[in-house]
Design a protein around this motif. Structure first.
Motif, short mmCIF file in Angstrom:
data_model
loop_
_atom_site.label_atom_id
_atom_site.label_comp_id
_atom_site.label_asym_id
_atom_site.label_seq_id
_atom_site.Cartn_x
_atom_site.Cartn_y
_atom_site.Cartn_z
N ALA A 1 0.71 -1.23 -0.09
CA ALA A 1 0.09 -0.02 -0.08
C ALA A 1 1.06 1.09 0.01
CB ALA A 1 -0.97 -0.10 1.22
N PHE A 2 2.16 1.12 0.95
CA PHE A 2 2.87 2.35 0.55
C PHE A 2 3.47 2.53 -0.53
CE2 PHE A 2 2.98 2.69 5.27
CZ PHE A 2 2.77 3.80 5.52
N VAL A 3 3.75 1.53 -1.14
CA VAL A 3 4.39 1.48 -2.46
C VAL A 3 3.57 2.21 -3.59
CG1 VAL A 3 5.38 0.36 -4.45
CG2 VAL A 3 6.08 -0.16 -2.32
N VAL A 4 2.30 1.73 -3.65
CA VAL A 4 1.27 2.33 -4.54
C VAL A 4 1.30 3.75 -3.91
CG1 VAL A 4 -1.14 2.17 -4.98
CG2 VAL A 4 0.03 0.22 -4.71
N TRP A 5 0.91 4.26 -2.68
CA TRP A 5 0.70 5.50 -2.23
C TRP A 5 1.94 6.48 -2.96
CZ3 TRP A 5 3.66 8.74 1.14
CH2 TRP A 5 2.82 10.11 1.57
N GLU B 1 8.82 9.95 -14.92
CA GLU B 1 8.57 8.48 -15.37
C GLU B 1 9.08 7.49 -14.31
OE1 GLU B 1 9.20 7.08 -19.22
OE2 GLU B 1 8.89 9.25 -20.14
N LEU B 2 8.28 6.54 -13.71
CA LEU B 2 8.59 5.75 -12.68
C LEU B 2 8.59 4.43 -13.08
CD1 LEU B 2 6.70 7.53 -9.79
CD2 LEU B 2 9.16 7.85 -10.23
N PRO B 3 9.68 3.62 -12.87
CA PRO B 3 9.55 2.21 -13.20
C PRO B 3 8.71 1.51 -12.17
CG PRO B 3 11.53 2.68 -11.85
CD PRO B 3 10.70 3.95 -12.02
N ASN B 4 8.18 0.15 -12.96
CA ASN B 4 7.35 -0.50 -12.14
C ASN B 4 7.99 -1.39 -11.04
OD1 ASN B 4 4.85 -2.01 -11.75
ND2 ASN B 4 5.14 -3.60 -13.13
N ILE B 5 7.70 -0.70 -9.82
CA ILE B 5 8.32 -1.11 -8.76
C ILE B 5 7.14 -1.58 -7.70
CG2 ILE B 5 9.52 -0.27 -6.59
CD1 ILE B 5 11.19 1.17 -8.23
N ASN B 6 7.18 -2.58 -7.12
CA ASN B 6 6.33 -3.08 -5.99
C ASN B 6 6.71 -3.46 -4.75
OD1 ASN B 6 4.19 -3.12 -8.12
ND2 ASN B 6 5.26 -5.08 -9.06
N LEU C 1 9.08 -1.82 -1.30
CA LEU C 1 9.80 -0.75 -0.56
C LEU C 1 11.20 -0.47 -0.63
CD1 LEU C 1 7.65 -0.04 2.60
CD2 LEU C 1 7.79 1.39 0.52
N GLN C 2 11.98 -1.80 -0.68
CA GLN C 2 13.34 -1.45 -0.80
C GLN C 2 13.79 -1.35 -2.32
OE1 GLN C 2 15.56 -1.52 1.37
NE2 GLN C 2 15.34 -3.26 2.99
N GLU C 3 13.05 -1.64 -3.35
CA GLU C 3 13.32 -1.14 -4.65
C GLU C 3 12.95 0.36 -4.85
OE1 GLU C 3 11.49 -3.52 -7.64
OE2 GLU C 3 11.77 -5.45 -6.53
N MET C 4 11.94 0.74 -4.14
CA MET C 4 11.45 2.03 -4.37
C MET C 4 12.54 2.91 -3.68
SD MET C 4 9.10 4.38 -5.15
CE MET C 4 7.83 3.57 -5.59
N ARG C 5 13.22 2.56 -2.42
CA ARG C 5 14.30 3.30 -1.79
C ARG C 5 15.31 3.46 -2.74
NH1 ARG C 5 17.58 1.57 3.47
NH2 ARG C 5 18.82 3.44 3.66
N ALA C 6 15.88 2.23 -3.35
CA ALA C 6 16.95 2.19 -4.39
C ALA C 6 16.72 3.04 -5.57
CB ALA C 6 17.24 0.85 -4.67
N MET C 7 15.69 3.11 -5.86
CA MET C 7 15.26 3.66 -7.19
C MET C 7 15.30 5.46 -6.83
SD MET C 7 12.67 5.66 -8.67
CE MET C 7 11.27 5.45 -7.76
N LEU C 8 14.61 5.85 -5.72
CA LEU C 8 14.80 7.01 -5.30
C LEU C 8 15.98 7.85 -5.12
CD1 LEU C 8 11.65 7.41 -2.96
CD2 LEU C 8 12.01 8.34 -5.33
N ALA C 9 17.12 6.80 -4.51
CA ALA C 9 18.28 7.24 -4.28
C ALA C 9 18.88 7.62 -5.45
CB ALA C 9 18.90 6.09 -3.29
N GLU C 10 18.66 6.78 -6.54
CA GLU C 10 19.34 7.15 -7.94
C GLU C 10 18.76 8.35 -8.73
OE1 GLU C 10 19.16 4.79 -12.25
OE2 GLU C 10 19.98 3.51 -10.24
N ARG C 11 17.23 8.33 -8.67
CA ARG C 11 16.61 9.27 -9.29
C ARG C 11 16.55 10.80 -8.70
NH1 ARG C 11 12.68 6.93 -13.03
NH2 ARG C 11 13.78 5.33 -13.81
N VAL C 12 16.90 10.74 -7.58
CA VAL C 12 16.89 12.08 -7.05
C VAL C 12 17.92 13.02 -7.56
CG1 VAL C 12 16.90 13.14 -4.72
CG2 VAL C 12 15.46 11.58 -4.73
#
Length: 136
Positions: free
Chosen positions: A20-24, A38-43, A45-56
């Motif tokens: 739910a947090f990933v979706v939010w 554009e955000l990759p298909n991530i489901n 939270l660990q992947e979301m954290r890694a993606m954000l660290a890179e994308r920011v």
């Protein structure tokens, strides 16, 4: 913050809450904070954290570039307006002599549209007041 959330939600019974947090994050928070990204298909939270660290880092560089381009554009536009004012001032002085304070104030506060109208009127106006009268 995301690291704390991941730690707090680490237990298997929190799977649905993690999703739910990933979706939010993907549908609410990130689109509001980073429109058009554009955000990759991530489901996960660990992947979301890694993606954000890179994308920011990438987003920050893009924002800096956009700000720089906007600043250059505004600087050029302001420079052009100042150049137009200087040219019109020179023409008015040549045609009508030293400018009174009210005329200087008009020039200093002029919009681009007013400058264009006055530049045309300088050819036909008989007096300084005719040239600098309010635009039609």
């Amino acid at each position: 913050m995301l690291a704390s959330l991941i730690g707090w939600l680490a237990t298997p019974e929190q799977d649905s809450l993690r999703r739910a947090f990933v979706v939010w994050l993907k549908r609410v928070l990130l689109p509001a904070r980073v429109p058009g990204a554009e955000l990759p298909n991530i489901n996960d939270l660990q992947e979301m954290r890694a993606m954000l660290a890179e994308r920011v880092k990438t987003w920050i560089e893009e924002w800096k570039q956009q700000g720089l381009e906007q600043g250059i554009k505004e600087g050029i536009e302001k420079g052009l307006s100042q150049g137009e004012i200087r040219l019109l001032r020179r023409q008015l002085v040549r045609r009508f002599g030293a400018l009174p304070a009210w005329a200087e104030a008009c020039l200093d506060q002029a919009s681009e549209a007013e400058l264009e109208i006055w530049a045309d009127r300088i050819l036909d106006g008989e007096t300084l007041k005719e040239v600098l009268r309010e635009p039609i």
